[in-house]
Write a protein that holds these residues in place. Structure first.
Motif: not given
Length: 381
Positions: A41-47, A266-268, A323-327, A332-333
């Motif tokens: 799986l590939f998700i956008p890289a965290p900032l 807009g919580l991050y 319990g958060l999904s990868w999406a 958030l990240s």
């Protein structure tokens, strides 16, 4: 850098895509391939928009320390970060900004050289996205773990710092700004105002938020959630459009985190990482203060929480455990912080965005891709 094809499941803005991503340093396109469903799986890289240190170094200790922080957080899953000051004498903040400017220039020159064909110069450190000034215009009665150098609001000095172009976020206490002038000044220079280290009333906080301010480390170092006479935290739940939250499972309990997710679109997530991040237990520096790391906690000698030793790897573990999904974790990240900074080249996997992703294998972050190059993550200490 030569064009590359990478197979896997990609989290795009339209959902999961099975196939090949075509890229060099930037994404150029996609090609469907059913085999991608069995790949990583590939998700956008965290900032990370709130980082004081890592790898034993504090960002206010000079050029080499700042480079150490960038490399440490990349090794643990962060693609880009804001170097975050602590409250300090004004001249110390001047020196900090000068150091950031020098390092940013050096990194820019190195990146140009690597783009010209010398891939031995390709950076493995996190991208230096700018500066988060946490203070010095904060409440002297709500310092938390900030050094004891709060200052009255000085708009002229703040504008001088903004003119460097380095500052992207400023944390301030709205009770020091009765005329609500800080958000307007921030908007002129493309800086995000955030309230924090404050004992303001909910009405003062709401006024700042109505003028565009976000919130720094929600719940921590601010007037609390109360059903009568509440302060910044209850105003954030009611009115904030954006807020950062420390996702180490220590600063904020799951129930408070869930309440924030339901209330603030807009919580991050942030780490609020100190020099102790990526390091063994022991004593480290946070600005002029000595802090101590034991397990996943970082404290002052009196037991006050003093930032964190959190990395993106650990943050992901906490969020998955909640319990958060990868999406949801990607939002958030990565996606929300990129949007808060008004960056369109990070926070998503799409053509013309950086080829920077977090690679997930067996439900764990395994590697960070920076500008199309894969870096295996280090083992958590």
């Amino acid at each position: 850098m030569r064009a590359t094809e990478t197979l896997g499941r990609w989290l795009r803005s339209d959902g999961w895509f099975d196939g090949v991503c075509l890229h060099d340093r930037m994404v150029s396109g996609f090609r469907p391939d059913a085999a991608g469903a069995k790949g990583p799986l590939f998700i956008p890289a965290p900032l990370d928009l709130h980082v004081h240190g890592g790898g034993g170094a504090d960002v206010m200790q000079g050029d080499e320390a700042l480079r150490t922080v960038l490399h440490t957080h990349a090794r643990h899953g962060t693609a880009g970060l804001l170097a975050t000051s602590v409250t300090a004498p004004l001249e110390a903040i001047d020196d900090f900004l000068a150091s950031v400017a020098r390092v940013a220039k050096q990194l820019e020159l190195s990146t140009r050289d690597s783009q010209a064909g010398d891939e031995s110069l390709t950076l493995s450190g996190a991208r230096l996205l700018g500066v988060h000034l946490e203070g010095p215009f904060i409440s002297p009665d709500k310092l938390g773990a900030q050094p004891n150098f709060p200052a009255p609001l000085d708009l002229a000095k703040l504008e001088t710092w903004f003119k460097t172009g380095l500052v992207k976020v400023i944390t301030y206490a709205p009770e020091l700004d009765p005329g609500t002038q800080v958000p307007g000044l921030c908007q002129r220079y493309g800086v995000r105002a955030q309230i924090g280290h404050t004992l303001c009333s909910w009405a003062q906080a709401a006024q700042a938020m109505a003028a565009g301010a976000g919130v720094t480390h929600l719940y921590n170092a601010m007037s609390p959630v109360l059903h009568r006479g509440g302060g910044a935290a209850v105003a954030a739940l009611a009115y904030a459009t954006h807020a950062e939250v420390i996702t180490d499972g220590i600063h904020v309990d799951k129930a408070a985190f869930d309440a924030a997710r339901r209330s603030i679109d807009g919580l991050y997530s942030i780490t609020d990482a100190t020099a102790a991040a990526g390091m063994p237990d022991g004593e480290y520096q946070l600005g002029s203060l000595t802090i101590s790391k034991t397990g996943h906690r970082v404290e002052l000698p009196d037991g006050t929480l003093a930032g964190s030793c959190l990395t993106q790897q650990r943050s992901v573990q906490v969020l998955r455990g909640w319990g958060l999904s990868w999406a949801e974790i990607a939002g958030l990240s990565s996606t929300v912080p990129a949007q808060w900074l008004q960056r369109t080249d990070y926070g998503l996997i799409a053509p013309e965005a950086h080829a920077s992703w977090l690679e997930i294998n067996n439900d764990e972050p395994d590697a960070l891709w920076l500008n199309g190059i894969r870096h295996t993550l280090e083992t958590l200490p």
